[in-house]
Motif scaffolding. Structure first.
Motif, PDB file in Angstrom:
ATOM      1  N   LYS A 154       0.140 -40.417  12.408  1.00 13.74           N
ATOM      2  CA  LYS A 154       1.981 -40.637  12.140  1.00 13.74           C
ATOM      3  C   LYS A 154       2.309 -41.844  11.735  1.00 13.74           C
ATOM      4  O   LYS A 154       3.033 -41.546  13.243  1.00 13.74           O
ATOM      5  CB  LYS A 154       2.101 -39.605  11.686  1.00 13.74           C
ATOM      6  CG  LYS A 154       3.241 -39.059  10.684  1.00 13.74           C
ATOM      7  CD  LYS A 154       3.868 -37.342  11.595  1.00 13.74           C
ATOM      8  CE  LYS A 154       5.762 -37.194  11.067  1.00 13.74           C
ATOM      9  NZ  LYS A 154       5.334 -36.544  10.501  1.00 13.74           N
ATOM     10  N   LYS A 156       5.869 -43.303  11.359  1.00 15.09           N
ATOM     11  CA  LYS A 156       6.966 -43.171  11.337  1.00 15.09           C
ATOM     12  C   LYS A 156       8.186 -44.257  10.356  1.00 15.09           C
ATOM     13  O   LYS A 156       8.301 -45.257  11.361  1.00 15.09           O
ATOM     14  CB  LYS A 156       8.549 -42.994  12.308  1.00 15.09           C
ATOM     15  CG  LYS A 156       8.125 -41.983  12.995  1.00 15.09           C
ATOM     16  CD  LYS A 156       8.310 -40.498  12.040  1.00 15.09           C
ATOM     17  CE  LYS A 156       8.936 -39.358  12.545  1.00 15.09           C
ATOM     18  NZ  LYS A 156       9.134 -38.119  11.609  1.00 15.09           N
ATOM     19  N   ASP A 180       5.736 -41.331   7.457  1.00 16.73           N
ATOM     20  CA  ASP A 180       6.939 -41.197   6.743  1.00 16.73           C
ATOM     21  C   ASP A 180       7.903 -41.236   6.746  1.00 16.73           C
ATOM     22  O   ASP A 180       8.688 -42.595   7.929  1.00 16.73           O
ATOM     23  CB  ASP A 180       6.611 -39.555   8.293  1.00 16.73           C
ATOM     24  CG  ASP A 180       7.919 -38.439   7.864  1.00 16.73           C
ATOM     25  OD1 ASP A 180       8.270 -38.809   6.747  1.00 16.73           O
ATOM     26  OD2 ASP A 180       8.453 -37.625   8.703  1.00 16.73           O
ATOM     27  N   ASN A 182      10.998 -40.639   5.980  1.00 17.16           N
ATOM     28  CA  ASN A 182      12.145 -40.256   6.565  1.00 17.16           C
ATOM     29  C   ASN A 182      13.216 -40.407   5.526  1.00 17.16           C
ATOM     30  O   ASN A 182      14.708 -40.661   6.046  1.00 17.16           O
ATOM     31  CB  ASN A 182      12.120 -40.203   8.037  1.00 17.16           C
ATOM     32  CG  ASN A 182      11.987 -39.287   8.819  1.00 17.16           C
ATOM     33  OD1 ASN A 182      11.185 -39.812   9.219  1.00 17.16           O
ATOM     34  ND2 ASN A 182      12.385 -37.798   9.442  1.00 17.16           N
ATOM     35  N   GLU A 207       5.192 -38.962   3.421  1.00 14.49           N
ATOM     36  CA  GLU A 207       6.047 -37.810   3.450  1.00 14.49           C
ATOM     37  C   GLU A 207       7.480 -38.549   3.395  1.00 14.49           C
ATOM     38  O   GLU A 207       7.425 -39.311   3.914  1.00 14.49           O
ATOM     39  CB  GLU A 207       6.298 -37.720   4.848  1.00 14.49           C
ATOM     40  CG  GLU A 207       6.857 -36.154   4.895  1.00 14.49           C
ATOM     41  CD  GLU A 207       6.331 -35.414   6.272  1.00 14.49           C
ATOM     42  OE1 GLU A 207       5.495 -35.420   7.232  1.00 14.49           O
ATOM     43  OE2 GLU A 207       7.533 -34.913   7.289  1.00 14.49           O
ATOM     44  N   ASP A 232       9.651 -32.966   2.727  1.00 14.44           N
ATOM     45  CA  ASP A 232      10.097 -32.426   4.137  1.00 14.44           C
ATOM     46  C   ASP A 232      11.503 -31.853   4.162  1.00 14.44           C
ATOM     47  O   ASP A 232      11.624 -31.085   4.180  1.00 14.44           O
ATOM     48  CB  ASP A 232       9.402 -33.623   5.528  1.00 14.44           C
ATOM     49  CG  ASP A 232       9.795 -32.618   6.695  1.00 14.44           C
ATOM     50  OD1 ASP A 232       9.629 -31.565   6.898  1.00 14.44           O
ATOM     51  OD2 ASP A 232       9.902 -34.052   7.763  1.00 14.44           O
ATOM     52  N   GLU A 233      11.794 -32.963   4.276  1.00 14.72           N
ATOM     53  CA  GLU A 233      13.752 -32.690   4.746  1.00 14.72           C
ATOM     54  C   GLU A 233      14.050 -31.931   3.108  1.00 14.72           C
ATOM     55  O   GLU A 233      15.321 -30.717   3.171  1.00 14.72           O
ATOM     56  CB  GLU A 233      14.189 -33.980   4.772  1.00 14.72           C
ATOM     57  CG  GLU A 233      14.470 -34.456   5.882  1.00 14.72           C
ATOM     58  CD  GLU A 233      13.123 -35.650   5.812  1.00 14.72           C
ATOM     59  OE1 GLU A 233      12.113 -35.158   5.749  1.00 14.72           O
ATOM     60  OE2 GLU A 233      13.141 -36.225   7.065  1.00 14.72           O
ATOM     61  N   ASN A 252       5.594 -30.052   4.087  1.00 12.43           N
ATOM     62  CA  ASN A 252       5.488 -29.615   5.351  1.00 12.43           C
ATOM     63  C   ASN A 252       6.696 -28.791   5.228  1.00 12.43           C
ATOM     64  O   ASN A 252       7.750 -28.810   5.786  1.00 12.43           O
ATOM     65  CB  ASN A 252       6.180 -31.182   6.169  1.00 12.43           C
ATOM     66  CG  ASN A 252       6.269 -31.080   7.524  1.00 12.43           C
ATOM     67  OD1 ASN A 252       6.010 -30.097   7.989  1.00 12.43           O
ATOM     68  ND2 ASN A 252       5.981 -31.678   8.343  1.00 12.43           N
ATOM     69  N   LYS A 254       8.120 -26.453   8.292  1.00 11.73           N
ATOM     70  CA  LYS A 254       7.950 -26.144   9.756  1.00 11.73           C
ATOM     71  C   LYS A 254       8.918 -25.338  10.113  1.00 11.73           C
ATOM     72  O   LYS A 254       9.950 -24.384   9.710  1.00 11.73           O
ATOM     73  CB  LYS A 254       8.675 -26.994   9.927  1.00 11.73           C
ATOM     74  CG  LYS A 254       8.435 -28.476  10.008  1.00 11.73           C
ATOM     75  CD  LYS A 254       9.443 -30.398  10.561  1.00 11.73           C
ATOM     76  CE  LYS A 254       8.647 -31.742  10.359  1.00 11.73           C
ATOM     77  NZ  LYS A 254       9.714 -32.202  10.838  1.00 11.73           N
TER      78      LYS A 254
END
Ligand code: MG
Length: 346
Positions: A154, A156, A180, A182, A207, A232-233, A252, A254
């Motif tokens: 993965k 970033k 990812d 972000n 992601e 994700d976020e 994702n 969590k």
């Protein structure tokens, strides 16, 4: 039941960089809930973007402590978790710590693992991605070498240098990559062009490409993207899922976002119903939070549970890695043991 809390600084082996910041350590609030001779462990990992702080986490845990003080284990676990949730809005990570500790405690008192207690499907191990944070070229090469066991890396990304970063990674390995961003990409057309290029570079999924508030742009991107797009976020709890239908191919999940196992399981059920891919991920958690998530391994399409490998001082043991796989402990509760003398019980 008595609830104990203890802030614990987890030290990274390498400073950990994402598109917005770089950290040398991270603080988790470790939680123990004791009833008679049984102790359940939990953890609140508190990245700033969730809007929680050490102070707000400790304050919420104090309220949870008062709430369960005169309770035993007779109340059904889902009811008790609902009561904790209702104490105050938000506080997702603090709620996760209590939810995880209660699952650990209830399952230990029943003499079984959490997945047995909840009659969940069980698999003993799954391949996990290994995360390469944003760093200098030499460090990235070193991290890729250290990740030789892992079949999926993965990366970033989400900075203006993403193409250079991927070229650098490709000079070291031909493994499939998962990127990812972000929320780092702002222009949907540029993002789409980049995704086509990344596909040619052997990237298999993206992601959180764009900021949470660019909802319509992300929907457009997902419609046109040659690679699956995972949220994700953009998604924390079950309540966020409905509006994201058609906007993402996968989620994702969590524990620190979902408020723990109770709601993570409901989110998994939603994704299965709606044909949305399930990525089981983690924050910068110790083996406690990650061990809890391994109880759900059977339901994952993609696993990204490498956090315990990132620290020099994990206070828990019981999460093992072999040949790039994470092993699910089938021991009592969430299957981890507290290694150090973290808690002083009365
Ligand atoms: Mg992410």
């Amino acid at each position: 039941m008595e609830l104990y809390q203890h802030p614990y600084e987890l030290i990274f082996k390498h400073p950990f960089g994402v598109s917005s910041n770089t950290r040398r350590s991270t603080v988790s609030v470790l939680v123990a809930i004791k009833f008679q001779n049984y102790i359940g462990y939990g953890e609140a990992c508190i990245p700033a973007y969730l809007g929680e702080s050490l102070g707000s986490t400790q304050e919420f845990l104090k309220r949870a402590e008062n709430h369960i003080k005169y309770r035993d284990l007779t109340k059904p676990l889902p009811d008790l978790v609902s009561e904790i949730d209702a104490l105050s809005p938000g506080h997702n990570a603090a709620k996760a710590a209590v939810d995880i500790a209660l699952h650990d405690l209830y399952a230990k008192s029943a003499g079984c693992s959490v997945n047995q207690m909840l009659s969940l499907e069980y698999v003993p191990e799954r391949a996990t991605a290994f995360t390469i944070g944003i760093d200098h070229a030499d460090k990235i090469r070193q991290k890729i070498e250290e990740a030789s066991d892992f079949a999926l890396l993965k990366i970033k990304a989400g900075t203006p240098n993403d193409r250079e970063l991927i070229k650098l990674v490709r000079s070291c390995t031909s493994k499939p990559l998962y990127v990812d961003a972000n929320q780092g990409w702002r222009d949907k057309k540029e993002a789409l062009e980049l995704i086509f290029w990344l596909k040619d570079q052997g990237v298999t999924l993206i992601e959180q490409p764009m900021p949470v508030e660019q909802f319509e742009d992300t929907k457009w991107l997902c419609k046109h993207s040659p690679l699956p797009i995972y949220a994700d976020e953009s998604v924390k709890r079950q309540q966020d899922l409905d509006r994201l239908l058609g906007c993402f191919n996968g989620i994702n999940i969590k524990l620190m976002k979902s408020t723990g196992l109770t709601e993570a399981i409901k989110m998994i059920q939603f994704c299965k119903r709606e044909g949305i891919a399930i990525l089981l991920g983690c924050m910068a958690e110790s083996s406690c939070g990650t061990g809890a998530m391994t109880q759900l391994l059977a339901y994952a399409d993609v696993v990204d549970l490498d956090a315990p490998l990132l620290y020099t001082n994990d206070p828990f043991e019981g999460v093992e890695y072999t040949n790039g796989n994470i092993l699910s402990s089938n021991g009592a509760g969430i299957g981890v043991r507290c290694m150090q003398n973290v808690f002083k019980f009365d």
